[in-house]
Write a protein that holds these residues in place. Structure first.
Motif, PDB file in Angstrom:
ATOM      1  N   GLU A  12      -7.140  -1.314  -0.199  1.00  0.00           N
ATOM      2  CA  GLU A  12      -7.180  -1.236   1.257  1.00  0.00           C
ATOM      3  C   GLU A  12      -7.220  -2.629   1.868  1.00  0.00           C
ATOM      4  O   GLU A  12      -6.565  -2.900   2.881  1.00  0.00           O
ATOM      5  N   LYS A  13      -7.967  -3.545   1.226  1.00  0.00           N
ATOM      6  CA  LYS A  13      -8.024  -4.927   1.696  1.00  0.00           C
ATOM      7  C   LYS A  13      -6.658  -5.595   1.571  1.00  0.00           C
ATOM      8  O   LYS A  13      -6.250  -6.385   2.433  1.00  0.00           O
ATOM      9  N   LYS A  14      -5.938  -5.287   0.473  1.00  0.00           N
ATOM     10  CA  LYS A  14      -4.613  -5.869   0.276  1.00  0.00           C
ATOM     11  C   LYS A  14      -3.634  -5.374   1.339  1.00  0.00           C
ATOM     12  O   LYS A  14      -2.776  -6.135   1.816  1.00  0.00           O
ATOM     13  N   VAL A  15      -3.743  -4.097   1.705  1.00  0.00           N
ATOM     14  CA  VAL A  15      -2.870  -3.556   2.757  1.00  0.00           C
ATOM     15  C   VAL A  15      -3.128  -4.288   4.070  1.00  0.00           C
ATOM     16  O   VAL A  15      -2.194  -4.679   4.779  1.00  0.00           O
ATOM     17  N   LYS A  16      -4.419  -4.495   4.385  1.00  0.00           N
ATOM     18  CA  LYS A  16      -4.764  -5.223   5.612  1.00  0.00           C
ATOM     19  C   LYS A  16      -4.254  -6.661   5.543  1.00  0.00           C
ATOM     20  O   LYS A  16      -3.798  -7.212   6.548  1.00  0.00           O
ATOM     21  N   GLU A  17      -4.334  -7.254   4.358  1.00  0.00           N
ATOM     22  CA  GLU A  17      -3.852  -8.632   4.191  1.00  0.00           C
ATOM     23  C   GLU A  17      -2.352  -8.729   4.431  1.00  0.00           C
ATOM     24  O   GLU A  17      -1.874  -9.646   5.110  1.00  0.00           O
ATOM     25  N   VAL A  18      -1.594  -7.763   3.886  1.00  0.00           N
ATOM     26  CA  VAL A  18      -0.146  -7.770   4.080  1.00  0.00           C
ATOM     27  C   VAL A  18       0.199  -7.486   5.545  1.00  0.00           C
ATOM     28  O   VAL A  18       1.147  -8.060   6.095  1.00  0.00           O
ATOM     29  N   GLY A  20     -10.511  10.376  -5.664  1.00  0.00           N
ATOM     30  CA  GLY A  20     -11.577   9.833  -6.478  1.00  0.00           C
ATOM     31  C   GLY A  20     -11.362   8.409  -6.934  1.00  0.00           C
ATOM     32  O   GLY A  20     -12.186   7.861  -7.661  1.00  0.00           O
ATOM     33  N   PHE A  21     -10.267   7.791  -6.515  1.00  0.00           N
ATOM     34  CA  PHE A  21     -10.005   6.406  -6.906  1.00  0.00           C
ATOM     35  C   PHE A  21     -10.880   5.447  -6.098  1.00  0.00           C
ATOM     36  O   PHE A  21     -11.167   5.691  -4.921  1.00  0.00           O
ATOM     37  N   LYS A  22     -11.282   4.375  -6.722  1.00  0.00           N
ATOM     38  CA  LYS A  22     -11.982   3.295  -6.026  1.00  0.00           C
ATOM     39  C   LYS A  22     -10.923   2.281  -5.591  1.00  0.00           C
ATOM     40  O   LYS A  22     -10.515   1.423  -6.368  1.00  0.00           O
ATOM     41  N   VAL A  23     -10.466   2.424  -4.383  1.00  0.00           N
ATOM     42  CA  VAL A  23      -9.330   1.615  -3.917  1.00  0.00           C
ATOM     43  C   VAL A  23      -9.694   0.761  -2.714  1.00  0.00           C
ATOM     44  O   VAL A  23      -8.837   0.454  -1.889  1.00  0.00           O
ATOM     45  N   ASP A  24     -10.965   0.372  -2.598  1.00  0.00           N
ATOM     46  CA  ASP A  24     -11.336  -0.512  -1.500  1.00  0.00           C
ATOM     47  C   ASP A  24     -10.609  -1.841  -1.603  1.00  0.00           C
ATOM     48  O   ASP A  24     -10.228  -2.451  -0.604  1.00  0.00           O
ATOM     49  N   TRP A  25     -10.351  -2.292  -2.843  1.00  0.00           N
ATOM     50  CA  TRP A  25      -9.609  -3.529  -3.082  1.00  0.00           C
ATOM     51  C   TRP A  25      -8.174  -3.411  -2.584  1.00  0.00           C
ATOM     52  O   TRP A  25      -7.607  -4.356  -2.035  1.00  0.00           O
TER      53      TRP A  25
END
Length: 238
Positions: free
Chosen positions: A174-180, A167-172
């Motif tokens: 997910e973007k950080k994981v892609k950035e790393v 239920g977490f809003k973790v789209d932000w």
């Protein structure tokens, strides 16, 4: 387990009945988590005691068992005081409530309001588990990209999906994981280029040394060929 400062700050009639719940969290299914409940009684004669033995599954460290997530096993301990008599005023270190989660003061900055969940009625134990996993992902992403393995980042991606299912809003995040991941790719590519350039430079240095040796030999031959005959050399046959 023990009552802090019981001998100094509590009277001789103090008593505490505490219910402990230890949960070894399963990341695949909450139903497969190992939950152990224990009732402990503390008083003047027994201010501390050992936690009861908890049976561990034989496949605890197996990747497909669900207990090992991002190379970590999450163990949650809940402490509930059912009966408290003659308690002290020393509550110890206090935690902060952020979006319904109890976190340490040092973790507040990592848990901003945007890290909220849709369902605030979630079991506190599970909420704490998700929060610990969320903080673990953030700590992983804060490491040097070059020191992270592909497996580390793949596990972080899986962990983000798991947190999103809670239920977490973790789209932000997910973007950080892609950035790393992109940074690590650039680091690995740059490292490969540097290694190739170092190899090319080493080959060039070797060629330079070989060419210098050849040049020295050629100079020696040229010097020998250009040497004039002496008077004695001319008269040797006579």
């Amino acid at each position: 387990m023990g009552v802090a400062d019981s001998c100094q700050s509590l009277t001789s009639t103090w008593r505490r009945h505490v219910k402990l719940r230890l949960t070894i969290v399963n990341g695949i299914s909450h139903k497969r988590s190992i939950v152990t409940d224990s009732d402990l009684y503390f008083d003047e004669n027994l201010p501390a005691c050992s936690y009861p033995t908890v049976p561990l599954p034989f496949n605890l460290l197996a990747r497909d068992a669900g207990f090992l997530v991002c190379r970590e096993i999450t163990i949650v301990i809940e402490v509930v005081a059912l009966e408290v008599i003659d308690t002290s005023d020393n509550d110890g270190a206090k935690s902060n409530d952020v979006n319904g989660f109890q976190v340490l003061p040092s973790q507040v900055e990592s848990v901003k309001p945007k890290h909220c969940i849709k369902d605030r009625s979630m079991n506190p134990c599970l909420r704490t588990t998700y929060m610990n996993l969320l903080l673990g992902i953030i700590e992983t992403l804060c490491q040097l990209p070059g020191e992270l393995s592909d497996s580390d980042l793949n596990e972080a991606s899986v962990a983000v999906l798991y947190v999103a299912q809670g239920g977490f809003k973790v789209d932000w995040l997910e973007k950080k994981v892609k950035e790393v991941k992109e940074k690590k790719k650039n680091v690995d590519t740059g490292k490969a280029r540097l290694q190739q350039m170092e190899q090319d430079l080493q080959n060039l240095n070797q060629k330079r040394l070989d060419l210098k040796d050849l040049l020295d030999k050629e100079k020696a031959n040229d010097l020998a060929a250009n040497a004039p005959l002496s008077f004695n050399d001319v008269l040797k046959k006579f």
